[in-house]
Design an enzyme around this catalytic site. Sequence first.
Site, short mmCIF file in Angstrom:
data_model
loop_
_atom_site.label_atom_id
_atom_site.label_comp_id
_atom_site.label_asym_id
_atom_site.label_seq_id
_atom_site.Cartn_x
_atom_site.Cartn_y
_atom_site.Cartn_z
N GLY A 137 3.60 2.80 13.84
CA GLY A 137 4.38 1.55 13.95
C GLY A 137 3.92 0.71 15.13
O GLY A 137 3.80 -0.52 15.03
N LYS B 217 0.85 -1.20 0.00
CA LYS B 217 0.00 0.00 0.00
C LYS B 217 0.88 1.24 0.00
O LYS B 217 1.72 1.41 0.89
CB LYS B 217 -0.92 0.05 1.24
CG LYS B 217 -1.91 1.21 1.15
CD LYS B 217 -2.62 1.51 2.45
CE LYS B 217 -1.86 2.49 3.31
NZ LYS B 217 -1.76 3.86 2.74
N CYS C 6 13.47 10.38 7.56
CA CYS C 6 13.41 9.76 8.89
C CYS C 6 14.73 9.89 9.63
O CYS C 6 14.76 10.02 10.84
CB CYS C 6 13.00 8.29 8.78
SG CYS C 6 13.98 7.40 7.58
N GLU D 106 10.29 14.59 16.87
CA GLU D 106 10.59 14.56 15.45
C GLU D 106 9.69 15.58 14.74
O GLU D 106 8.47 15.53 14.86
CB GLU D 106 10.32 13.17 14.88
CG GLU D 106 10.65 13.09 13.41
CD GLU D 106 10.45 11.70 12.83
OE1 GLU D 106 9.40 11.10 13.06
OE2 GLU D 106 11.36 11.24 12.12
N GLU E 153 10.33 0.56 10.18
CA GLU E 153 11.34 1.60 9.93
C GLU E 153 10.68 2.90 10.35
O GLU E 153 9.80 3.40 9.65
CB GLU E 153 11.62 1.60 8.43
CG GLU E 153 12.94 2.14 8.04
CD GLU E 153 14.04 1.23 8.49
OE1 GLU E 153 14.70 1.60 9.48
OE2 GLU E 153 14.22 0.17 7.89
N GLY F 236 7.18 4.49 8.50
CA GLY F 236 6.35 5.65 8.82
C GLY F 236 6.60 6.09 10.25
O GLY F 236 7.69 5.90 10.80
N SER F 237 5.56 6.64 10.87
CA SER F 237 5.74 7.23 12.21
C SER F 237 5.81 6.15 13.29
O SER F 237 5.27 5.06 13.13
CB SER F 237 4.59 8.18 12.49
OG SER F 237 3.37 7.47 12.48
N THR F 238 6.46 6.48 14.38
CA THR F 238 6.60 5.54 15.50
C THR F 238 5.22 5.21 16.07
O THR F 238 4.94 4.06 16.42
CB THR F 238 7.52 6.15 16.57
OG1 THR F 238 8.81 6.30 15.97
CG2 THR F 238 7.64 5.28 17.80
P1 NAP Z 1 2.11 7.60 8.99
O1 NAP Z 1 0.72 7.85 9.44
O2 NAP Z 1 2.99 6.78 9.85
O3 NAP Z 1 1.98 6.94 7.53
C1 NAP Z 1 2.87 6.01 6.95
C2 NAP Z 1 2.08 4.91 6.25
O4 NAP Z 1 1.29 4.19 7.21
C3 NAP Z 1 1.09 5.43 5.22
O5 NAP Z 1 1.02 4.51 4.14
C4 NAP Z 1 -0.19 5.47 6.02
O6 NAP Z 1 -1.32 5.44 5.22
C5 NAP Z 1 -0.07 4.20 6.84
N1 NAP Z 1 -0.92 4.18 8.04
C6 NAP Z 1 -1.40 5.22 8.77
N2 NAP Z 1 -2.15 4.77 9.79
C7 NAP Z 1 -2.16 3.42 9.71
C8 NAP Z 1 -2.77 2.37 10.48
N3 NAP Z 1 -3.52 2.64 11.55
N4 NAP Z 1 -2.56 1.10 10.11
C9 NAP Z 1 -1.80 0.81 9.04
N5 NAP Z 1 -1.22 1.74 8.27
C10 NAP Z 1 -1.37 3.03 8.59
O7 NAP Z 1 2.83 8.94 8.66
P2 NAP Z 1 2.12 10.32 8.24
O8 NAP Z 1 0.86 10.61 8.97
O9 NAP Z 1 2.02 10.31 6.79
O10 NAP Z 1 3.20 11.32 8.79
C11 NAP Z 1 3.20 11.64 10.18
C12 NAP Z 1 4.56 11.59 10.74
O11 NAP Z 1 5.15 10.30 10.53
C13 NAP Z 1 5.56 12.51 10.10
O12 NAP Z 1 5.43 13.80 10.58
C14 NAP Z 1 6.84 11.87 10.47
O13 NAP Z 1 7.19 12.22 11.77
C15 NAP Z 1 6.53 10.40 10.42
N6 NAP Z 1 6.96 9.76 9.16
C16 NAP Z 1 8.09 9.00 9.19
C17 NAP Z 1 8.54 8.42 8.02
C18 NAP Z 1 9.78 7.59 7.99
O14 NAP Z 1 10.36 7.42 6.94
N7 NAP Z 1 10.19 7.00 9.09
C19 NAP Z 1 7.86 8.61 6.83
C20 NAP Z 1 6.67 9.38 6.84
C21 NAP Z 1 6.26 9.94 8.02
P3 NAP Z 1 -2.03 6.82 4.79
O15 NAP Z 1 -1.00 7.68 4.20
O16 NAP Z 1 -3.03 6.41 3.83
O17 NAP Z 1 -2.60 7.37 6.07
#
Ligand code: NAP
Length: 497
Positions: free
Chosen positions: A247, A189, A299, A396, A265, A242-244
């Site tokens: 995660g 996804k 990240c 972060e 990650e 994605g986010s902690t």
């Molecule tokens: P996020 O919510 O962690 O999204 C990352 C992925 O997880 C997306 O594909 C998202 O889908 C999916 N996701 C979200 N909620 C989920 C759930 N309950 N179950 C399964 N999958 C889920 O990140 P974000 O909201 O886009 O960004 C928020 C913060 O995350 C950023 O400000 C940053 O701190 C952190 N982040 C970290 C990384 C990294 O590389 N470590 C990358 C991006 C963001 P949708 O996009 O469809 O919601």
Amino acid sequence: MGNLPLEVKVEIPNGISYTQPTGLFINNEFVYPKDKKTFEDISPATEEVITEVYEAKEEDIDIAVDAAIEAYKTWSVSKPELRQKVLLKLADLIDENAELLSSIETYDNGKSLQNSKGDIALAAAYFRSCAGWCDKITGNVINTGGQHFNYTQRVPLVCGQIIPWNFPILMLSWKLGPVLATGSTTVLKSAEQTPLSALYIAKLLAEAGMPKGVVNIVSGFGKIAGAAIASHMKLDKVAFTGSTLVGKTIMKAAAESNLKKVTLELGGKSPNIVFDDADLDESIQHIITGIFYNSGEVCCAGSRVLIQSGIYDKVVAKLKKAAEAIKVGNPFDPDTFMGAQVSEVQMSKILQYIESGKEQGAKVISGGKRGDAKGYFVQPTIFGDVEGHMKIAKEEIFGPVVTLIKFDTVEEAIELANDTEYGLAAGIHSSDVNKCIGVANKINAGTIWVNTYNDFHPMVPFGGFHSSGIGREMGEEVFNEYTQTKAVRIKLNTSRF
Ligand code: NAP
Ligand code: MG
């Protein structure tokens, strides 16, 4: 709703027009989801809708998982040469389409074209590196003496993968490379903010000769499609970037469903340490790349710069000059280094952190505001006089905001560097290699860059300590994450021979 064709014409602002798939990629075909629901995809640099794409819900994830399970029957026992051929062809197709792919990425994510081009080159290089592993993932014979013959096999997995929006193609390559190399299959996804390049790569996967169902790619929302993957009863593994916070949700869902394997990650608040004896100009360059590359949406961004007191004032002055020289704006302009933040939500979050830094008494050295043009732009922002308790020093931000902290001794630098719940990366800048290695030994992080930063290679594993994650991507180690070991112990009777 439901009237959107499975392919649409998209005109990218740099003049390139192309055909964008919009459906769910299952069994090497673009198909409609069951309820034919779509969602809008925005270009962050123009704030305009690029197109709609179809959204996967739970029942679509079930269909995609069934496709991955069916494909597993033959792909998991396929000849390594076939998998290698697909990976090499895919890498070539990515190179051939580099201009288009980087333009799609820039249009959808907002990042500068300079940055997108780098991502595409790294993705092709990673697929090529994985191609070399296909015929090197082997088992062992274990000699236990007596009348037993023991061997181990590396058994591939049926996976679910969830990727973020900050490096859509590159994160996809880190996920799909080991799937294709090991004989695993997957449902991936993409992030809701950046669905376009993954669907285009899907087209290239089919063109590269990948058998149907091996990789299935869906657009959709985390709370629906992502959650369905994490809690799916038929998947062997979920890999997430994605986010902690999310995660933790993924790990809980995996535990409460079928105890599938989990690799994560996650976030970071990585220290970038500059010692008095560092090459000043080189360090400035690595601090700038460390925090402002990809508009800070990285990240492992070096978001806490720790500077030894002897050179503090010099570093601050040079950093200010370098940050103010960064070209922010139209991401298609070849000179632009920093494009737009990915979304209005992300931009607002960053601006709130900037406000909190000001309120808590940190000093803005450069930037500190939204960009002037239309689009989700934030100026490269440097904070001085930062104290450890401040939100901007601990959390972060995931944007172009860096905090500068002064230290006196090596011990103090190590203590400050480790004063975080995360442990993704760290940078050390010094001309004394013994000091660099000594400090690297004491820093709790998955990647330590010495006299460089944000410097990746397919052969070098990447992943986090502590709250930054579980498992490793790239390097040899990732192939352990995409296989499980089967041990076969055979009782023989060779005494007659
Ligand atoms: P996020 O919510 O962690 O999204 C990352 C992925 O997880 C997306 O594909 C998202 O889908 C999916 N996701 C979200 N909620 C989920 C759930 N309950 N179950 C399964 N999958 C889920 O990140 P974000 O909201 O886009 O960004 C928020 C913060 O995350 C950023 O400000 C940053 O701190 C952190 N982040 C970290 C990384 C990294 O590389 N470590 C990358 C991006 C963001 P949708 O996009 O469809 O919601
Ligand atoms: Mg978008």
